[in-house]
Scaffold this active site. Sequence first.
Site, PDB file in Angstrom:
ATOM      1  N   ASN A   1      -6.185 -11.655  15.055  1.00  0.00           N
ATOM      2  CA  ASN A   1      -6.341 -13.109  15.161  1.00  0.00           C
ATOM      3  C   ASN A   1      -4.991 -13.806  14.962  1.00  0.00           C
ATOM      4  OD1 ASN A   1      -7.588 -15.716  15.244  1.00  0.00           O
ATOM      5  ND2 ASN A   1      -9.456 -14.806  14.410  1.00  0.00           N
TER       6      ASN A   1
ATOM      7  N   HIS B   1      12.389  -4.297  -2.148  1.00  0.00           N
ATOM      8  CA  HIS B   1      13.719  -3.942  -2.666  1.00  0.00           C
ATOM      9  C   HIS B   1      13.553  -3.006  -3.854  1.00  0.00           C
ATOM     10  CE1 HIS B   1      16.068  -7.135  -0.534  1.00  0.00           C
ATOM     11  NE2 HIS B   1      14.892  -7.713  -0.526  1.00  0.00           N
TER      12      HIS B   1
ATOM     13  N   THR C   1      -1.999  -3.497  -3.074  1.00  0.00           N
ATOM     14  CA  THR C   1      -0.733  -2.897  -3.525  1.00  0.00           C
ATOM     15  C   THR C   1      -0.816  -1.386  -3.665  1.00  0.00           C
ATOM     16  OG1 THR C   1      -1.370  -3.208  -5.836  1.00  0.00           O
ATOM     17  CG2 THR C   1      -0.128  -4.998  -4.772  1.00  0.00           C
TER      18      THR C   1
ATOM     19  N   ARG D   1      -8.731  -4.450  -5.732  1.00  0.00           N
ATOM     20  CA  ARG D   1      -9.405  -3.314  -6.360  1.00  0.00           C
ATOM     21  C   ARG D   1     -10.695  -3.034  -5.608  1.00  0.00           C
ATOM     22  NH1 ARG D   1     -13.515  -5.039  -9.792  1.00  0.00           N
ATOM     23  NH2 ARG D   1     -13.592  -7.301 -10.118  1.00  0.00           N
TER      24      ARG D   1
ATOM     25  N   LYS E   1     -16.829  -2.003  -4.018  1.00  0.00           N
ATOM     26  CA  LYS E   1     -17.952  -1.098  -3.762  1.00  0.00           C
ATOM     27  C   LYS E   1     -17.588  -0.185  -2.598  1.00  0.00           C
ATOM     28  CE  LYS E   1     -20.733  -3.905  -0.535  1.00  0.00           C
ATOM     29  NZ  LYS E   1     -22.078  -4.456  -0.292  1.00  0.00           N
TER      30      LYS E   1
END
Length: 543
Positions: A440, A468, A518, A533, A536
């Site tokens: 999109n 970095h 991350t 996180r 489910k």
Amino acid sequence: MSEEKFGALDSLHINKDEFDFDPRILHPNAVDYEALLTLKFPLDQAIWLQLPTNKDDVPFDVFVLNRGTDEILVSFHGALNRTTQEIPRFERLNTLLKLNKSIICFSDPALYLAGDLELAWFTGWSDFNVQEVAADVLRRLLKAISGTHLVLTGSSGGGFAALQVSSLIPGSVAVAFNAQTAIHYYMNGGTSLAAQKSYARTVWPDLISPDVTDEQLREDWTGSVSPRLSALDRYSHPVNNKVILVQNINEFQYEQHYLPMLAACARGGNLSRISTLEYAGSFNHGPPPPHIFTASVCQALSPEETSTWLGEGKQQSHPERLDPVKIAFLSPELEDDPSSAAEGSMPETLGEEPTATNNCEEETEAVREIIRRVEQLEKSVLARPSTNHVNVSETAWIDPTVRMMASHAESEIIIGDHVQVYRGGEWVGPIEVGNRVFINRDSYIRPNVVIEEDVSLGPFVKLISDTHEQSDKVRRTGTPVKLPIRIGRGSWIGAGAMVLGGVTVGEGCIIAAGAVVTEDVPANSLVGGVPGRVLKYLPKLET
């Protein structure tokens, strides 16, 4: 040849109040060129002619509807989707019917040469010049149905054909919508050379090898058959027709084709023969809306042709707009007062050579400045290093506003089949996008990213591989690094989500809107939050 040789022409009566005519209910009439002067074209009778070419089983299809008017509207089609559209193709017929004028439509014979050829610009092939043949056919039909004025129309590739054929008929008018003006410069969606490559291989096999590369196509291969393949070349010399250029200022061809065409007309001393009509349409290249098409054709039929803004509301700006807007009528006297530009007039009756207005007085300092600015723009737009190593599938669709930077082979961007990428994004290669991916608007994708097949990215998604190393010296940002990112098959990244470098998102995952990922994401997981996180686990995708 006489009409009797061919018998009665198969035709179909068109009711003036019926505007949903389908030309496929007609039957073709095989005729030769000499017969066009003696054939009878009854009023309101739609006739499909099949003229011969120099190739067996490759006809030149022409649709004729005589309505007894002085003005004859001529239509050339653009690119076709060969899986959904059939040939012959008589384009804009229902819209033209509403204008109650005589109509002639051409279908490009070169499309018979290959079942997958979508666009051939009505150039013909090495020993059959469709532009000259079409001009000759129009002259003959003009006499046969007693017309006096020809208005040639077309959009995109059809606009190119209208420009080229009109230049061969003194006194005619070309109305070209978002037209290509040099085949060598044409790129699908502003990024892909697929259509040009298919055309070159099929129509000009003596000029282009079957294994031609994009790099080779970027070198001008059309010179030996120009000006047939370049309206820029043709209009860089004096012409005796008139032109109305209708252009959507929001699409990429404004810079790639429209502005260079104005510069070519200035070089050829043809500015007095050019009017410009502009509008702000979508960011995609395509035909104009019906009301823009109709208004432009009516302008060509009007005794007063002027350059103007066609869009609704206040005139909109474009970052590369030339000032004044009425560029078509620039002269030393008008430099400081563009609003006083001289008005054009309807072309002379065909057959009467118009008085040439091309002279060196047009080559004023103002015109030279236009040429200089547009030539700079041509160089910057047409030779952008950012697109040199973008490899786009012929079935992919990329909005022309997406900026892709791939200046060398190590930063190649590869885009698979049936990919859709919507407006406003910025990508830096290397990037690999699999088949059937949907992306999109306003995507931001940095180097070393792989997006596997059937992935969907919502609006404003960021895949940021840059980071970095941490430093303990003057500043915390140390040596820059680019860590790879992989988005697994069938995953869905929600609106505004961000995936950082070094992350692999497994197949079948959903990343919730606004999440910042991350760490690696296991397959078939739903991830949300900052930092992301697993919320489910999801059922596996079908294979």
